[in-house]
Design an enzyme around this catalytic site. Structure first.
Site, PDB file in Angstrom:
ATOM      1  N   HIS A  74      -0.817  31.967  21.522  1.00  0.00           N
ATOM      2  CA  HIS A  74      -1.793  33.033  21.717  1.00  0.00           C
ATOM      3  C   HIS A  74      -1.430  34.198  20.803  1.00  0.00           C
ATOM      4  O   HIS A  74      -0.311  34.701  20.872  1.00  0.00           O
ATOM      5  CB  HIS A  74      -1.789  33.506  23.181  1.00  0.00           C
TER       6      HIS A  74
ATOM      7  N   TYR B 299      -5.999  40.987  31.230  1.00  0.00           N
ATOM      8  CA  TYR B 299      -5.345  41.856  32.216  1.00  0.00           C
ATOM      9  C   TYR B 299      -6.372  42.914  32.608  1.00  0.00           C
ATOM     10  O   TYR B 299      -6.793  43.713  31.778  1.00  0.00           O
ATOM     11  CB  TYR B 299      -4.132  42.552  31.603  1.00  0.00           C
TER      12      TYR B 299
ATOM     13  N   PRO C 211       5.715  40.741  37.400  1.00  0.00           N
ATOM     14  CA  PRO C 211       5.237  39.771  36.403  1.00  0.00           C
ATOM     15  C   PRO C 211       4.149  40.305  35.465  1.00  0.00           C
ATOM     16  O   PRO C 211       3.736  39.620  34.545  1.00  0.00           O
ATOM     17  CB  PRO C 211       4.718  38.620  37.259  1.00  0.00           C
TER      18      PRO C 211
ATOM     19  N   LYS D 169       7.662  39.029  31.718  1.00  0.00           N
ATOM     20  CA  LYS D 169       9.024  39.173  31.190  1.00  0.00           C
ATOM     21  C   LYS D 169      10.097  38.437  31.987  1.00  0.00           C
ATOM     22  O   LYS D 169      11.206  38.244  31.492  1.00  0.00           O
ATOM     23  CB  LYS D 169       9.394  40.665  31.158  1.00  0.00           C
TER      24      LYS D 169
ATOM     25  N   TYR E  16       5.261  42.989  24.191  1.00  0.00           N
ATOM     26  CA  TYR E  16       4.732  41.784  24.852  1.00  0.00           C
ATOM     27  C   TYR E  16       5.265  40.511  24.174  1.00  0.00           C
ATOM     28  O   TYR E  16       5.658  39.567  24.854  1.00  0.00           O
ATOM     29  CB  TYR E  16       3.199  41.790  24.823  1.00  0.00           C
TER      30      TYR E  16
HETATM   31  P1  FAS Z   1      15.210  31.115  39.685  1.00  0.00           P
HETATM   32  O1  FAS Z   1      14.974  31.910  40.940  1.00  0.00           O
HETATM   33  O2  FAS Z   1      14.076  30.472  38.999  1.00  0.00           O
HETATM   34  O3  FAS Z   1      16.258  29.946  39.985  1.00  0.00           O
HETATM   35  C1  FAS Z   1      17.371  30.182  40.830  1.00  0.00           C
HETATM   36  C2  FAS Z   1      17.814  28.826  41.368  1.00  0.00           C
HETATM   37  O4  FAS Z   1      18.997  29.021  42.140  1.00  0.00           O
HETATM   38  C3  FAS Z   1      16.768  28.236  42.318  1.00  0.00           C
HETATM   39  O5  FAS Z   1      16.502  26.902  41.948  1.00  0.00           O
HETATM   40  C4  FAS Z   1      17.421  28.343  43.699  1.00  0.00           C
HETATM   41  O6  FAS Z   1      17.060  27.274  44.539  1.00  0.00           O
HETATM   42  C5  FAS Z   1      18.889  28.295  43.347  1.00  0.00           C
HETATM   43  N1  FAS Z   1      19.749  28.934  44.348  1.00  0.00           N
HETATM   44  C6  FAS Z   1      19.515  30.067  45.032  1.00  0.00           C
HETATM   45  N2  FAS Z   1      20.559  30.330  45.853  1.00  0.00           N
HETATM   46  C7  FAS Z   1      21.480  29.339  45.662  1.00  0.00           C
HETATM   47  C8  FAS Z   1      22.760  29.050  46.210  1.00  0.00           C
HETATM   48  N3  FAS Z   1      23.307  29.848  47.118  1.00  0.00           N
HETATM   49  N4  FAS Z   1      23.411  27.945  45.793  1.00  0.00           N
HETATM   50  C9  FAS Z   1      22.867  27.137  44.840  1.00  0.00           C
HETATM   51  N5  FAS Z   1      21.648  27.347  44.286  1.00  0.00           N
HETATM   52  C10 FAS Z   1      20.975  28.443  44.692  1.00  0.00           C
HETATM   53  N6  FAS Z   1       8.026  35.448  35.634  1.00  0.00           N
HETATM   54  C11 FAS Z   1       7.123  35.565  34.647  1.00  0.00           C
HETATM   55  O7  FAS Z   1       7.500  35.830  33.508  1.00  0.00           O
HETATM   56  N7  FAS Z   1       5.771  35.402  34.917  1.00  0.00           N
HETATM   57  C12 FAS Z   1       5.325  35.082  36.175  1.00  0.00           C
HETATM   58  O8  FAS Z   1       4.130  34.939  36.403  1.00  0.00           O
HETATM   59  C13 FAS Z   1       6.241  34.934  37.227  1.00  0.00           C
HETATM   60  N8  FAS Z   1       5.830  34.600  38.492  1.00  0.00           N
HETATM   61  C14 FAS Z   1       6.767  34.494  39.501  1.00  0.00           C
HETATM   62  C15 FAS Z   1       6.384  34.166  40.824  1.00  0.00           C
HETATM   63  C16 FAS Z   1       7.346  34.070  41.859  1.00  0.00           C
HETATM   64  C17 FAS Z   1       6.915  33.726  43.267  1.00  0.00           C
HETATM   65  C18 FAS Z   1       8.695  34.319  41.575  1.00  0.00           C
HETATM   66  C19 FAS Z   1       9.740  34.267  42.675  1.00  0.00           C
HETATM   67  C20 FAS Z   1       9.079  34.640  40.274  1.00  0.00           C
HETATM   68  C21 FAS Z   1       8.121  34.719  39.229  1.00  0.00           C
HETATM   69  N9  FAS Z   1       8.479  35.018  37.911  1.00  0.00           N
HETATM   70  C22 FAS Z   1       7.590  35.136  36.905  1.00  0.00           C
HETATM   71  C23 FAS Z   1       9.825  35.217  37.571  1.00  0.00           C
HETATM   72  C24 FAS Z   1      10.470  33.865  37.410  1.00  0.00           C
HETATM   73  O9  FAS Z   1       9.780  33.144  36.432  1.00  0.00           O
HETATM   74  C25 FAS Z   1      11.919  34.090  37.103  1.00  0.00           C
HETATM   75  O10 FAS Z   1      12.089  35.118  36.154  1.00  0.00           O
HETATM   76  C26 FAS Z   1      12.602  32.845  36.644  1.00  0.00           C
HETATM   77  O11 FAS Z   1      12.402  31.858  37.618  1.00  0.00           O
HETATM   78  C27 FAS Z   1      14.071  33.194  36.472  1.00  0.00           C
HETATM   79  O12 FAS Z   1      14.775  32.029  36.435  1.00  0.00           O
HETATM   80  P2  FAS Z   1      16.229  31.936  37.125  1.00  0.00           P
HETATM   81  O13 FAS Z   1      17.015  33.134  36.737  1.00  0.00           O
HETATM   82  O14 FAS Z   1      16.723  30.578  36.789  1.00  0.00           O
HETATM   83  O15 FAS Z   1      15.979  32.095  38.690  1.00  0.00           O
HETATM   84  C1  PHB Z   2       0.928  33.253  34.304  1.00  0.00           C
HETATM   85  O1  PHB Z   2       0.223  32.557  33.540  1.00  0.00           O
HETATM   86  O2  PHB Z   2       1.420  32.806  35.372  1.00  0.00           O
HETATM   87  C2  PHB Z   2       1.196  34.683  33.941  1.00  0.00           C
HETATM   88  C3  PHB Z   2       0.852  35.134  32.675  1.00  0.00           C
HETATM   89  C4  PHB Z   2       1.111  36.454  32.327  1.00  0.00           C
HETATM   90  C5  PHB Z   2       1.700  37.290  33.258  1.00  0.00           C
HETATM   91  C6  PHB Z   2       2.063  36.837  34.519  1.00  0.00           C
HETATM   92  C7  PHB Z   2       1.811  35.519  34.864  1.00  0.00           C
HETATM   93  O3  PHB Z   2       1.944  38.590  32.919  1.00  0.00           O
END
Ligand code: FAS
Ligand code: PHB
Length: 389
Positions: free
Chosen positions: A72, A200, A292, A296, A384
């Site tokens: 994009h 957005y 989000p 980032k 971005y």
């Molecule tokens: P994660 O949270 O992905 O992974 C952590 C891992 O550790 C998990 O698998 C968990 O099960 C495990 N864990 C936890 N406790 C533990 C323990 N005690 N022992 C062993 N394992 C354990 N980011 C964006 O850029 N755009 C988005 O749209 C977006 N939407 C999101 C929506 C939600 C609901 C959430 C929660 C996050 C969102 N994020 C988004 C952010 C997300 O993408 C994170 O930045 C990304 O998953 C980060 O990855 P990790 O640091 O690996 O953490």
């Molecule tokens: C998504 O596609 O899930 C998405 C894209 C951009 C954002 C947040 C989420 O800023």
């Protein structure tokens, strides 16, 4: 058992640093609380920065991304019934890539399997021991039996609710937090995206975001109140609300359909300092959370991985310890800048109930200025697509 680096958490952070360390000949073991299916069932991030794509290429997992990712070159901002485009390519000569976090995590698991690396799922009771000594180790319970991993270093990739960050004593760590007075209700639908690029949308009823995973899979979000629940939102209600928050043109052509995933996520900004203590290093959501709105979260986890993997590889090559000792300071420089951008996108585009008329007008003026200023658009674009590592 013994390994060189014990990684807690088998999400994108843990898998990516495990892959990069393996390619440098460093032994790792990943311990993950959930099953692999559970981890792969999470629908989260969708937009990858240029730097993230380069890191996945460096880790040897860039092929499917290159084939199936959607480049994009810009995105739309919508407000007051109109929309305007921010041309990332024009201002930065870079683009972003739309490729779901789910796919990225699957690619990393596939690579880890191919390398025959040790990943232990469904662990419980993870405890980090003697983190400030040379005899650090991790214990956990698997199938009812306590196990122990001796290691040189521990990397906390266990997300916001993990056990790693709390291992740093409260007297040592300082936490910065801003909880926003709203959440995001997100849905996934097997419908063609309403726009080829993300929209957005700022609206007095609340923020909305039109995104996608591919030409047949759309991802949409609407801002919801803090006490809102998924069960309050039928698909019909969601689609009607999304249309009300979009300008006429996209609203009129929006293709609706049944949701195949629907969830509400809270929004917060959170940063823990420092991101290391003794032999423990925090990476990704274990150390920081961004709303989000700036896309980032996942991308920041990847830049942490970049800094820490380089530092550990340098250490195991017997080079000087500066990079290891400076990881937290280096990572936090970029974390704070990305947090600022995510905060700015969130406070500019969301409806804040307590903003009042003046606050609403300030938001409208900010967006109107952005629409008319090449300088303001260049600032948004360079943040971005991702600031340099
Ligand atoms: P994660 O949270 O992905 O992974 C952590 C891992 O550790 C998990 O698998 C968990 O099960 C495990 N864990 C936890 N406790 C533990 C323990 N005690 N022992 C062993 N394992 C354990 N980011 C964006 O850029 N755009 C988005 O749209 C977006 N939407 C999101 C929506 C939600 C609901 C959430 C929660 C996050 C969102 N994020 C988004 C952010 C997300 O993408 C994170 O930045 C990304 O998953 C980060 O990855 P990790 O640091 O690996 O953490
Ligand atoms: C998504 O596609 O899930 C998405 C894209 C951009 C954002 C947040 C989420 O800023």
């Amino acid at each position: 058992m013994r390994t060189e680096v014990c990684i807690i958490g088998g999400g994108p952070s843990g898998l990516l640093i495990g892959q990069l360390l393996h390619r440098a000949g460093i032994a790792t073991t990943i311990i993950e609380r959930q099953s692999r299916e559970h981890v792969l069932g999470r629908i989260r991030a969708g937009v990858l920065e240029n730097g993230t794509c380069n890191m996945l290429e460096e880790a040897g997992v860039g092929d499917r991304l290159a084939r199936e990712g959607f480049e994009h070159e810009g995105a739309f901002i919508a407000a007051a019934g109109r929309k305007f485009r921010i041309d990332f390519k024009h201002y930065t000569k870079k683009n972003v890539t739309v490729y779901g976090q789910t796919e990225l995590t699957a690619d990393l698991y596939c690579a880890r399997d191919s390398a025959g690396l040790n990943t232990i799922h469904n662990v419980e009771g993870v405890i980090l021991h003697e983190v400030t000594s040379d005899t650090t180790y991790v214990t956990f319970v698997k199938d009812g039996y306590e196990q122990r991993i001796e290691c040189d270093f521990i990397i906390g990739c266990d997300g916001f609710h993990g056990v790693s960050r709390p291992t740093i004593p409260t007297g040592v760590r300082k936490e910065f937090e801003q909880v926003y007075p709203f959440g995001w209700l997100g849905i996934l639908s097997e419908t063609p995206p309403v726009s080829e690029e993300l929209i957005y949308a700022n609206h007095e009823r609340g923020f909305a975001l039109c995104s996608m995973r591919n030409e047949k899979l759309s991802r949409y979000y609407v801002q919801t109140s803090l006490n809102d629940k998924v069960e309050h939102w039928s698909d019909k209600r969601f689609w009607e609300e999304l249309k009300r928050r979009l300008p006429e043109e996209p609203a009129d052509i929006l293709v609706t359909g049944p949701s195949i995933e629907k969830s509400i996520a809270p929004l917060r900004s959170f940063i823990c300092e420092p991101m290391q203590w003794g032999k423990l290093f925090l990476v990704g959501d274990a150390a920081h959370i961004v709303p989000p709105t700036g896309a980032k979260g996942l991308n920041l986890a990847v830049s942490d991985v970049h800094y820490l993997s380089k530092a550990l590889i340098s250490f195991y090559k017997g080079e000087e310890k500066y990079m290891i000792n400076n990881y937290s300071a280096k990572a936090l420089e970029r974390v704070w800048k990305a947090s600022r951008f995510s905060w700015w996108m969130t406070t500019t585009l969301h409806h804040f109930p307590d903003y009042g008329d003046f606050g609403q007008r300030m938001q409208e003026a900010e967006i109107a200025y952005l629409e008319g200023s090449r300088a303001a658009q260049a600032v948004l674009a360079e943040n971005y697509v991702g600031l340099p590592y």
